[in-house]
Design an enzyme around this catalytic site. Sequence first.
Site, PDB file in Angstrom:
ATOM      1  N   GLU A 153      45.808  39.210  52.060  1.00 28.46           N
ATOM      2  CA  GLU A 153      45.663  38.244  51.176  1.00 28.46           C
ATOM      3  C   GLU A 153      45.978  38.858  49.727  1.00 28.46           C
ATOM      4  O   GLU A 153      46.784  38.346  48.791  1.00 28.46           O
ATOM      5  CB  GLU A 153      44.230  37.322  50.977  1.00 28.46           C
ATOM      6  CG  GLU A 153      44.074  36.455  52.140  1.00 28.46           C
ATOM      7  CD  GLU A 153      45.195  35.619  52.224  1.00 28.46           C
ATOM      8  OE1 GLU A 153      45.647  34.807  51.542  1.00 28.46           O
ATOM      9  OE2 GLU A 153      45.541  35.650  53.418  1.00 28.46           O
ATOM     10  N   TRP A 182      62.574  12.801  45.007  1.00 24.94           N
ATOM     11  CA  TRP A 182      61.422  12.462  44.541  1.00 24.94           C
ATOM     12  C   TRP A 182      61.263  11.269  44.250  1.00 24.94           C
ATOM     13  O   TRP A 182      61.962  10.782  43.448  1.00 24.94           O
ATOM     14  CB  TRP A 182      60.804  13.598  43.462  1.00 24.94           C
ATOM     15  CG  TRP A 182      60.802  15.117  43.861  1.00 24.94           C
ATOM     16  CD1 TRP A 182      61.821  15.945  43.506  1.00 24.94           C
ATOM     17  CD2 TRP A 182      60.122  15.798  44.802  1.00 24.94           C
ATOM     18  NE1 TRP A 182      61.833  17.104  43.896  1.00 24.94           N
ATOM     19  CE2 TRP A 182      60.798  17.199  44.821  1.00 24.94           C
ATOM     20  CE3 TRP A 182      59.065  15.403  45.769  1.00 24.94           C
ATOM     21  CZ2 TRP A 182      60.232  18.110  45.643  1.00 24.94           C
ATOM     22  CZ3 TRP A 182      58.774  16.372  46.497  1.00 24.94           C
ATOM     23  CH2 TRP A 182      59.135  17.931  46.481  1.00 24.94           C
ATOM     24  N   TRP A 234      56.646  18.658  43.176  1.00 29.70           N
ATOM     25  CA  TRP A 234      55.850  19.789  43.135  1.00 29.70           C
ATOM     26  C   TRP A 234      55.290  20.309  41.727  1.00 29.70           C
ATOM     27  O   TRP A 234      54.226  20.659  41.444  1.00 29.70           O
ATOM     28  CB  TRP A 234      56.099  21.210  44.060  1.00 29.70           C
ATOM     29  CG  TRP A 234      57.278  21.752  43.563  1.00 29.70           C
ATOM     30  CD1 TRP A 234      58.604  21.514  43.995  1.00 29.70           C
ATOM     31  CD2 TRP A 234      57.354  22.850  42.781  1.00 29.70           C
ATOM     32  NE1 TRP A 234      59.587  22.324  43.199  1.00 29.70           N
ATOM     33  CE2 TRP A 234      58.821  23.375  42.583  1.00 29.70           C
ATOM     34  CE3 TRP A 234      56.572  23.618  42.047  1.00 29.70           C
ATOM     35  CZ2 TRP A 234      59.493  24.279  41.850  1.00 29.70           C
ATOM     36  CZ3 TRP A 234      56.797  24.572  41.087  1.00 29.70           C
ATOM     37  CH2 TRP A 234      58.345  24.936  41.026  1.00 29.70           C
ATOM     38  N   TRP A 285      52.877  26.270  45.310  1.00 33.99           N
ATOM     39  CA  TRP A 285      53.445  25.042  45.247  1.00 33.99           C
ATOM     40  C   TRP A 285      54.665  25.242  46.028  1.00 33.99           C
ATOM     41  O   TRP A 285      55.223  24.221  46.836  1.00 33.99           O
ATOM     42  CB  TRP A 285      53.373  24.693  43.853  1.00 33.99           C
ATOM     43  CG  TRP A 285      52.126  24.051  43.399  1.00 33.99           C
ATOM     44  CD1 TRP A 285      51.186  24.566  42.639  1.00 33.99           C
ATOM     45  CD2 TRP A 285      51.671  22.833  43.777  1.00 33.99           C
ATOM     46  NE1 TRP A 285      50.061  23.650  42.665  1.00 33.99           N
ATOM     47  CE2 TRP A 285      50.476  22.382  43.339  1.00 33.99           C
ATOM     48  CE3 TRP A 285      52.122  21.580  44.294  1.00 33.99           C
ATOM     49  CZ2 TRP A 285      49.659  21.410  43.280  1.00 33.99           C
ATOM     50  CZ3 TRP A 285      51.472  20.433  44.646  1.00 33.99           C
ATOM     51  CH2 TRP A 285      50.042  20.121  44.319  1.00 33.99           C
ATOM     52  N   ASN A 288      41.448  27.512  49.070  1.00 31.46           N
ATOM     53  CA  ASN A 288      42.658  27.853  49.457  1.00 31.46           C
ATOM     54  C   ASN A 288      43.026  26.795  50.649  1.00 31.46           C
ATOM     55  O   ASN A 288      44.065  26.216  50.415  1.00 31.46           O
ATOM     56  CB  ASN A 288      42.865  29.238  49.974  1.00 31.46           C
ATOM     57  CG  ASN A 288      44.639  29.470  50.260  1.00 31.46           C
ATOM     58  OD1 ASN A 288      45.391  29.215  49.419  1.00 31.46           O
ATOM     59  ND2 ASN A 288      44.817  29.783  51.456  1.00 31.46           N
ATOM     60  N   TRP A 319      49.580  38.991  49.403  1.00 29.50           N
ATOM     61  CA  TRP A 319      50.082  37.760  49.018  1.00 29.50           C
ATOM     62  C   TRP A 319      50.351  37.580  47.536  1.00 29.50           C
ATOM     63  O   TRP A 319      51.447  37.056  47.243  1.00 29.50           O
ATOM     64  CB  TRP A 319      49.359  36.453  49.646  1.00 29.50           C
ATOM     65  CG  TRP A 319      49.931  36.169  51.077  1.00 29.50           C
ATOM     66  CD1 TRP A 319      49.344  36.536  52.144  1.00 29.50           C
ATOM     67  CD2 TRP A 319      51.160  35.493  51.488  1.00 29.50           C
ATOM     68  NE1 TRP A 319      49.974  35.692  53.258  1.00 29.50           N
ATOM     69  CE2 TRP A 319      51.355  35.400  52.733  1.00 29.50           C
ATOM     70  CE3 TRP A 319      51.931  34.745  50.812  1.00 29.50           C
ATOM     71  CZ2 TRP A 319      52.039  34.460  53.559  1.00 29.50           C
ATOM     72  CZ3 TRP A 319      53.082  34.064  51.437  1.00 29.50           C
ATOM     73  CH2 TRP A 319      53.126  34.050  52.778  1.00 29.50           C
TER      74      TRP A 319
HETATM   75  C1  LIG Z   1      49.135  24.910  45.938  1.00 29.21           C
HETATM   76  C2  LIG Z   1      48.538  26.183  45.483  1.00 29.21           C
HETATM   77  C3  LIG Z   1      48.284  26.904  44.318  1.00 29.21           C
HETATM   78  C4  LIG Z   1      47.623  27.886  43.809  1.00 29.21           C
HETATM   79  N1  LIG Z   1      47.438  28.508  42.808  1.00 29.21           N
HETATM   80  C5  LIG Z   1      46.792  29.544  42.501  1.00 29.21           C
HETATM   81  C6  LIG Z   1      46.727  30.074  41.266  1.00 29.21           C
HETATM   82  O1  LIG Z   1      46.995  29.327  40.270  1.00 29.21           O
HETATM   83  N2  LIG Z   1      45.957  31.275  41.011  1.00 29.21           N
HETATM   84  C7  LIG Z   1      45.725  31.913  42.243  1.00 29.21           C
HETATM   85  O2  LIG Z   1      44.959  32.940  41.801  1.00 29.21           O
HETATM   86  N3  LIG Z   1      45.834  31.650  43.265  1.00 29.21           N
HETATM   87  C8  LIG Z   1      46.469  30.364  43.768  1.00 29.21           C
HETATM   88  N4  LIG Z   1      46.635  29.930  44.861  1.00 29.21           N
HETATM   89  C9  LIG Z   1      46.243  31.107  46.173  1.00 29.21           C
HETATM   90  C10 LIG Z   1      45.014  30.946  46.654  1.00 29.21           C
HETATM   91  O3  LIG Z   1      44.580  29.323  47.001  1.00 29.21           O
HETATM   92  C11 LIG Z   1      43.815  31.586  45.539  1.00 29.21           C
HETATM   93  O4  LIG Z   1      44.216  32.525  45.169  1.00 29.21           O
HETATM   94  C12 LIG Z   1      42.360  31.551  46.456  1.00 29.21           C
HETATM   95  O5  LIG Z   1      42.158  30.357  46.830  1.00 29.21           O
HETATM   96  C13 LIG Z   1      41.274  31.934  45.496  1.00 29.21           C
HETATM   97  O6  LIG Z   1      40.029  32.273  46.032  1.00 29.21           O
HETATM   98  P1  LIG Z   1      39.607  33.572  46.541  1.00 29.21           P
HETATM   99  O7  LIG Z   1      39.648  34.545  45.148  1.00 29.21           O
HETATM  100  O8  LIG Z   1      38.332  33.087  47.177  1.00 29.21           O
HETATM  101  O9  LIG Z   1      40.641  34.079  47.535  1.00 29.21           O
HETATM  102  P2  LIG Z   1      40.227  35.150  48.763  1.00 29.21           P
HETATM  103  O10 LIG Z   1      40.677  34.222  50.143  1.00 29.21           O
HETATM  104  O11 LIG Z   1      38.968  35.694  48.763  1.00 29.21           O
HETATM  105  O12 LIG Z   1      41.503  36.041  48.574  1.00 29.21           O
HETATM  106  C14 LIG Z   1      41.483  37.117  47.690  1.00 29.21           C
HETATM  107  C15 LIG Z   1      42.685  37.365  46.675  1.00 29.21           C
HETATM  108  O13 LIG Z   1      43.799  37.341  47.284  1.00 29.21           O
HETATM  109  C16 LIG Z   1      44.686  36.343  46.302  1.00 29.21           C
HETATM  110  N5  LIG Z   1      45.235  35.436  47.225  1.00 29.21           N
HETATM  111  C17 LIG Z   1      44.523  34.843  48.191  1.00 29.21           C
HETATM  112  N6  LIG Z   1      45.407  33.857  48.833  1.00 29.21           N
HETATM  113  C18 LIG Z   1      46.585  33.897  47.982  1.00 29.21           C
HETATM  114  C19 LIG Z   1      47.840  33.130  47.857  1.00 29.21           C
HETATM  115  N7  LIG Z   1      48.218  32.230  49.024  1.00 29.21           N
HETATM  116  N8  LIG Z   1      48.791  33.496  47.054  1.00 29.21           N
HETATM  117  C20 LIG Z   1      48.645  34.585  46.102  1.00 29.21           C
HETATM  118  N9  LIG Z   1      47.444  35.407  45.985  1.00 29.21           N
HETATM  119  C21 LIG Z   1      46.507  35.080  46.983  1.00 29.21           C
HETATM  120  C22 LIG Z   1      43.849  36.031  45.018  1.00 29.21           C
HETATM  121  O14 LIG Z   1      44.125  36.931  44.102  1.00 29.21           O
HETATM  122  C23 LIG Z   1      42.379  36.257  45.569  1.00 29.21           C
HETATM  123  O15 LIG Z   1      41.457  36.089  44.824  1.00 29.21           O
HETATM  124  C24 LIG Z   1      47.318  28.774  45.139  1.00 29.21           C
HETATM  125  C25 LIG Z   1      47.477  28.292  46.388  1.00 29.21           C
HETATM  126  C26 LIG Z   1      48.161  27.027  46.749  1.00 29.21           C
HETATM  127  C27 LIG Z   1      48.329  26.464  48.241  1.00 29.21           C
END
Ligand SMILES: Cc1cc2nc3c(=O)[nH]c(=O)nc-3n(C[C@H](O)[C@H](O)[C@H](O)COP(=O)(O)OP(=O)(O)OC[C@H]3O[C@@H](n4cnc5c(N)ncnc54)[C@H](O)[C@@H]3O)c2cc1C
Length: 502
Positions: free
Chosen positions: A280, A311, A364, A387, A346, A283
């Site tokens: 993650e 759209w 989006w 997005w 997420n 990602w």
């Molecule tokens: C439509 C959409 C919009 C999003 N917008 C953002 C945003 O503005 N800022 C943001 O930080 N994340 C965003 N995310 C990614 C993800 O949802 C969040 O990072 C995550 O939910 C944060 O919670 P966590 O720290 O508990 O994640 P955890 O599951 O604990 O993951 C650890 C870290 O990994 C990174 N990470 C995890 N998943 C992703 C991912 N899919 N893409 C990129 N990095 C990821 C984050 O830094 C996160 O804190 C988005 C996802 C979607 C589907």
Amino acid sequence: METASIVWFRQDLRIQDNPALHAAIRRGRPIIPVYIWSPAEEGEWQPGGASKWWLHNALLSLENELKAKQSQLIIRAGSALEILTQLRQETNADAILWNRRYEPFAIERDRKIKESFKGKVTVESFNSSLLFEPWEIHNKEGKPFKVFTAFWKTILAKGDLRPAIASDVKTWPQPEQCPDSLPLAKLQLLPKIDWAKTIRSTWQPGRAGAEKRLEIFLNGIVSNYATTRDYPGIDGVSKLSPYIHWGELSAREIWHSVKDLRLNNKNPHCAKSVETYLKELAWREFAHHLLYHFPKTDCEPLDDRFRQFPWQAKSSYLKAWQKGETGIPIVDAGMRELWATGWMHNRVRMIVASFLVKDLLIPWNDGARWFWDTLVDADLANNTLGWQWTAGCGADAAPYFRIFNPLLQSKKFDPDGDYIRTWLPELSNLSNDEIHEPWQLDKQALQRAKIVLGKNYPAPIVDHAEARLKALAAFDAIKEDRGKEDKGKAARIETSVHRGNK
Ligand SMILES: Cc1cc2nc3c(=O)[nH]c(=O)nc-3n(C[C@H](O)[C@H](O)[C@H](O)COP(=O)(O)OP(=O)(O)OC[C@H]3O[C@@H](n4cnc5c(N)ncnc54)[C@H](O)[C@@H]3O)c2cc1C
């Protein structure tokens, strides 16, 4: 006057593992730590309401941490170049140091600032936020990746990451006289109408809050993360995203502490969870890699075909989605969690985003803007990737025709309805089976649960099966179509959405 080093804090609001600050300490001159509030320079991505709330509190915390080192955070507002120029004159600084940001506007601004100081002072920037620089990872042809798996394998092949910077300095040289600083309140980052009550009770911005949450994660949640991460009703993810975005923790610090856990734990499930978590973080790297190499994707689809996507810009649908009043409980629960806490799980981010772009056919970009304003972790790279991925027009995106069914998602990932009940208390009398689709219930069941559809909970604004067919037809129209005029962009909803006018 003795020369000094200016350390320009940006999205690296910590003292620990901070390469720019560390370099300044090594220089041995007095250090001037500065934060410059210059939202106009961030163009259309000025910090939203929730981000400003976080920033205020993170700066407050940084001020106190610097004070404990006998140092003072200088706060200024205005053009970064002008303020750095003034500060340099006021302090006789011979070096300006900062940690890099990777948004297109920041890259351009920083380049101009470096150019302007060339030959006059030392200007140096560092990587404090990413595991690797976006230009360090590429395929065999030297090109950027568009597929995550290949990107991930390349990261793994790089071998061990350098460790976080170990530093236990008690203090560092201070200037004879501190330059003027604005009081933090002058930046007016906090909302005028106080909508942040639940956000306040949910989060503790700043390094201490970041360390606390990291410890909770490392001491329990992480060992089952591979399983729990998909269930929004339980505390099964790290919730570190705002701390990572604002730099109160570095990705490197987290990477190493999670990896060390695997080395010290022989439980195979824990090892799998650790790997899933590190992925993650990768990602996030991938998101920054993409935004760096495709800098227009914050607004434009990576897949050109989507420029023609038909759209349907219906503002009443957008409003219903923003308010959590679509009549689909899992979607509404997510949108209310976002509004209340500035964060959303997420799994639910994917569900609500898919519902907006595929069931409601809303661009989006409109969803991305709402997230931008309401998320405390709003991050241009991650938000853009999330997005575009959901809409099917980004890198490694789910194919457009694979459309999330919000009801199946709800039943699978919130089987007992715990998450829905938390955010939609008006549905709390429904049984675990009933709660996912209240509109299917007969009159008696609704009466028993004290629900009047359309009164205390909305009827669904669209029927998923019909919406799905419409979305597929819309996709068919662009499937083979490349390079026509930009209809998709013209269809954007012209609403100025922000936290203030929900
Ligand atoms: C439509 C959409 C919009 C999003 N917008 C953002 C945003 O503005 N800022 C943001 O930080 N994340 C965003 N995310 C990614 C993800 O949802 C969040 O990072 C995550 O939910 C944060 O919670 P966590 O720290 O508990 O994640 P955890 O599951 O604990 O993951 C650890 C870290 O990994 C990174 N990470 C995890 N998943 C992703 C991912 N899919 N893409 C990129 N990095 C990821 C984050 O830094 C996160 O804190 C988005 C996802 C979607 C589907």
